[in-house]
Design a protein around this motif. Sequence first.
Motif, PDB file in Angstrom:
ATOM      1  N   ASP A  30       0.838  -1.199   0.000  1.00 13.60           N
ATOM      2  CA  ASP A  30       0.000   0.000   0.000  1.00 13.60           C
ATOM      3  C   ASP A  30       0.872   1.248   0.000  1.00 13.60           C
ATOM      4  O   ASP A  30       1.697   1.441   0.896  1.00 13.60           O
ATOM      5  CB  ASP A  30      -0.909  -0.008   1.226  1.00 13.60           C
ATOM      6  CG  ASP A  30      -2.086   0.938   1.080  1.00 13.60           C
ATOM      7  OD1 ASP A  30      -2.126   1.679   0.083  1.00 13.60           O
ATOM      8  OD2 ASP A  30      -2.957   0.925   1.963  1.00 13.60           O
ATOM      9  N   ASP A  79      -0.033   4.441   0.482  1.00 12.78           N
ATOM     10  CA  ASP A  79      -0.351   5.354   1.583  1.00 12.78           C
ATOM     11  C   ASP A  79      -1.506   4.759   2.377  1.00 12.78           C
ATOM     12  O   ASP A  79      -2.669   4.956   2.043  1.00 12.78           O
ATOM     13  CB  ASP A  79      -0.724   6.730   1.036  1.00 12.78           C
ATOM     14  CG  ASP A  79      -0.877   7.774   2.141  1.00 12.78           C
ATOM     15  OD1 ASP A  79      -0.835   7.394   3.323  1.00 12.78           O
ATOM     16  OD2 ASP A  79      -1.047   8.966   1.819  1.00 12.78           O
ATOM     17  N   ILE A  80      -1.188   4.027   3.437  1.00 11.02           N
ATOM     18  CA  ILE A  80      -2.226   3.326   4.195  1.00 11.02           C
ATOM     19  C   ILE A  80      -3.064   4.276   5.030  1.00 11.02           C
ATOM     20  O   ILE A  80      -4.191   3.956   5.402  1.00 11.02           O
ATOM     21  CB  ILE A  80      -1.597   2.227   5.083  1.00 11.02           C
ATOM     22  CG1 ILE A  80      -2.668   1.228   5.511  1.00 11.02           C
ATOM     23  CG2 ILE A  80      -0.880   2.840   6.273  1.00 11.02           C
ATOM     24  CD1 ILE A  80      -2.126  -0.021   6.138  1.00 11.02           C
ATOM     25  N   GLY A 138      -5.865   3.378   7.532  1.00  8.94           N
ATOM     26  CA  GLY A 138      -6.191   1.976   7.308  1.00  8.94           C
ATOM     27  C   GLY A 138      -7.656   1.701   7.036  1.00  8.94           C
ATOM     28  O   GLY A 138      -8.094   0.546   7.057  1.00  8.94           O
ATOM     29  N   PHE A 143       0.181  -7.100   4.743  1.00  7.19           N
ATOM     30  CA  PHE A 143       0.193  -5.719   4.282  1.00  7.19           C
ATOM     31  C   PHE A 143       1.614  -5.167   4.427  1.00  7.19           C
ATOM     32  O   PHE A 143       2.218  -5.270   5.490  1.00  7.19           O
ATOM     33  CB  PHE A 143      -0.755  -4.849   5.112  1.00  7.19           C
ATOM     34  CG  PHE A 143      -2.201  -5.007   4.759  1.00  7.19           C
ATOM     35  CD1 PHE A 143      -2.745  -4.341   3.670  1.00  7.19           C
ATOM     36  CD2 PHE A 143      -3.027  -5.823   5.501  1.00  7.19           C
ATOM     37  CE1 PHE A 143      -4.080  -4.483   3.338  1.00  7.19           C
ATOM     38  CE2 PHE A 143      -4.358  -5.980   5.188  1.00  7.19           C
ATOM     39  CZ  PHE A 143      -4.890  -5.310   4.103  1.00  7.19           C
ATOM     40  N   THR A 144       2.103  -4.599   3.341  1.00  5.75           N
ATOM     41  CA  THR A 144       3.398  -3.914   3.373  1.00  5.75           C
ATOM     42  C   THR A 144       3.152  -2.443   3.056  1.00  5.75           C
ATOM     43  O   THR A 144       2.664  -2.106   1.979  1.00  5.75           O
ATOM     44  CB  THR A 144       4.374  -4.518   2.351  1.00  5.75           C
ATOM     45  OG1 THR A 144       4.616  -5.892   2.691  1.00  5.75           O
ATOM     46  CG2 THR A 144       5.694  -3.768   2.363  1.00  5.75           C
ATOM     47  N   CYS A 145       3.466  -1.584   4.006  1.00  6.95           N
ATOM     48  CA  CYS A 145       3.206  -0.158   3.855  1.00  6.95           C
ATOM     49  C   CYS A 145       4.492   0.567   3.484  1.00  6.95           C
ATOM     50  O   CYS A 145       5.543   0.290   4.066  1.00  6.95           O
ATOM     51  CB  CYS A 145       2.646   0.420   5.151  1.00  6.95           C
ATOM     52  SG  CYS A 145       1.283  -0.540   5.840  1.00  6.95           S
ATOM     53  N   ASN A 165       7.031   3.260   3.782  1.00  5.47           N
ATOM     54  CA  ASN A 165       7.415   4.058   4.940  1.00  5.47           C
ATOM     55  C   ASN A 165       7.469   5.542   4.598  1.00  5.47           C
ATOM     56  O   ASN A 165       8.048   5.948   3.592  1.00  5.47           O
ATOM     57  CB  ASN A 165       8.786   3.596   5.452  1.00  5.47           C
ATOM     58  CG  ASN A 165       9.193   4.328   6.709  1.00  5.47           C
ATOM     59  OD1 ASN A 165       8.440   4.360   7.666  1.00  5.47           O
ATOM     60  ND2 ASN A 165      10.377   4.917   6.698  1.00  5.47           N
ATOM     61  N   PHE A 204       1.947   4.802  12.140  1.00  2.00           N
ATOM     62  CA  PHE A 204       1.991   3.450  11.585  1.00  2.00           C
ATOM     63  C   PHE A 204       1.724   2.378  12.641  1.00  2.00           C
ATOM     64  O   PHE A 204       0.964   1.442  12.412  1.00  2.00           O
ATOM     65  CB  PHE A 204       3.341   3.199  10.906  1.00  2.00           C
ATOM     66  CG  PHE A 204       3.535   1.779  10.462  1.00  2.00           C
ATOM     67  CD1 PHE A 204       2.848   1.275   9.369  1.00  2.00           C
ATOM     68  CD2 PHE A 204       4.392   0.941  11.151  1.00  2.00           C
ATOM     69  CE1 PHE A 204       3.015  -0.038   8.960  1.00  2.00           C
ATOM     70  CE2 PHE A 204       4.570  -0.369  10.756  1.00  2.00           C
ATOM     71  CZ  PHE A 204       3.876  -0.862   9.655  1.00  2.00           C
ATOM     72  N   ARG A 221      -1.219  -0.311  12.531  1.00  2.00           N
ATOM     73  CA  ARG A 221      -0.875  -1.726  12.503  1.00  2.00           C
ATOM     74  C   ARG A 221      -1.620  -2.492  13.607  1.00  2.00           C
ATOM     75  O   ARG A 221      -2.155  -3.580  13.376  1.00  2.00           O
ATOM     76  CB  ARG A 221       0.630  -1.923  12.667  1.00  2.00           C
ATOM     77  CG  ARG A 221       1.007  -3.397  12.819  1.00  2.00           C
ATOM     78  CD  ARG A 221       2.436  -3.686  12.488  1.00  2.00           C
ATOM     79  NE  ARG A 221       3.391  -2.966  13.315  1.00  2.00           N
ATOM     80  CZ  ARG A 221       4.720  -3.078  13.145  1.00  2.00           C
ATOM     81  NH1 ARG A 221       5.212  -3.878  12.206  1.00  2.00           N
ATOM     82  NH2 ARG A 221       5.539  -2.401  13.916  1.00  2.00           N
ATOM     83  N   VAL A 230       1.546  -7.187   9.224  1.00  2.00           N
ATOM     84  CA  VAL A 230       1.662  -5.808   8.737  1.00  2.00           C
ATOM     85  C   VAL A 230       3.090  -5.345   8.946  1.00  2.00           C
ATOM     86  O   VAL A 230       3.589  -5.320  10.077  1.00  2.00           O
ATOM     87  CB  VAL A 230       0.693  -4.862   9.467  1.00  2.00           C
ATOM     88  CG1 VAL A 230       0.805  -3.454   8.882  1.00  2.00           C
ATOM     89  CG2 VAL A 230      -0.735  -5.357   9.390  1.00  2.00           C
ATOM     90  N   ASN A 277       6.480  -2.707   7.003  1.00  2.81           N
ATOM     91  CA  ASN A 277       6.695  -1.545   6.151  1.00  2.81           C
ATOM     92  C   ASN A 277       8.095  -1.574   5.573  1.00  2.81           C
ATOM     93  O   ASN A 277       8.983  -2.297   6.043  1.00  2.81           O
ATOM     94  CB  ASN A 277       6.442  -0.243   6.908  1.00  2.81           C
ATOM     95  CG  ASN A 277       7.407  -0.054   8.055  1.00  2.81           C
ATOM     96  OD1 ASN A 277       8.088  -0.990   8.469  1.00  2.81           O
ATOM     97  ND2 ASN A 277       7.468   1.164   8.589  1.00  2.81           N
TER      98      ASN A 277
END
Length: 372
Positions: free
Chosen positions: A140, A142-143, A146, A164-166, A168, A176, A180, A196, A198
């Motif tokens: 993602d 820009d989470i 969420g 989910f990989t956000c 950074n 964050f 998470r 989850v 990042n």
Amino acid sequence: MLSPTDISCDFFDVFPTNSCEHASMINMEFDQELSIRHLLKAYGESIEKGYMDLAQVILTRLRDKASPIGTTMERLSHYLSVQRSDPQAQRLKEECMKNHSMAFRALYEITPYGRFAHFVANYAIYESIPRDIEEVRIVDFDIGDGIQWPPLICALGPRRSVRFTCINDAEKDYKFERVRERLASFAQSMGLNLIVDNLRLDELMRIGASEGVWLVFNCMVGLPHMNMGRRSQVEKFIEGARNSLVSSSTTNGMLICGNGRCGHELFSNEHLLHSQALLESMEWHFPSSFSLARTSMECLFIGPCVSSCLGEHELVSVGSSLEGCRFSKQNLMEAMEIVRGGDYGVKVRGEWGNEMVLEWRGTPLVRVCAWR
């Protein structure tokens, strides 16, 4: 049968006794709207041609006609010419910030801009996942808070593991961990195994599609409820997503892009039409009896959206090496249910039928496209 004599005299109390005065007021409002429209266009042309002295004169005229609680064009003029520099506008924003959480929730739940983009993307992701996939990994851009993901987590259920990989963002590190924890707690209540994590944007190429994993790149930008920053990173994210999908030996993934900005020049005709449509739709959701609520939401979320630009070209160029992923008829029908009422419309466009557009009176407000 109804006859003219059945009409009570009280009926006429709702009309001005002086019809000429009433017509004069309407003409004045129309002249004001037309004057602002011409001034906005002239200001944009002056900036484009480098006539900065003339631009400042026009800007002064615009500020005289601007108001955060006025007509659509007066509010448009306010957010384009006043909000960022006027002390009173800053004080108004500071007052609105006291109710930021409530305004954010109201904007998201009552207006369709964010919900439309999130639903269309989630539905397309869910439909795209092959049955034999063991893990769904969503990268993602820009989470945010969420809020896009709980419905998809519910739909996926405990049958698959989800990660989910956000991307950074140093400015959002503090948020964050909170996001998470929320997602992990919600997923746990659904019996879902959720991870989850990042990474930095320059590490995106480390992510590659692999057997048994459905890889989804999600990029939502410029939606009214979102922060207007990070525009320069959009292109890098999409390039990294495209390269990851193209380099894979199997087609086990997709790219979803949602864009709430239509037009990349601040005072272009396209941008002005988009901003006007956005403010008109807000007025439909929040008429004069809810003007305080509308002012608060416009000041915090719609105003920054109007006064910033994010070029559509950053999103539509992704298909140079990917194939469009057609939106299903069911996705379209469900999306239309979200925006029932008012003068909203939903259309599917694109060569592959892979672009869905939310419109207000024919003017695009939000676009979502899917690629694989």
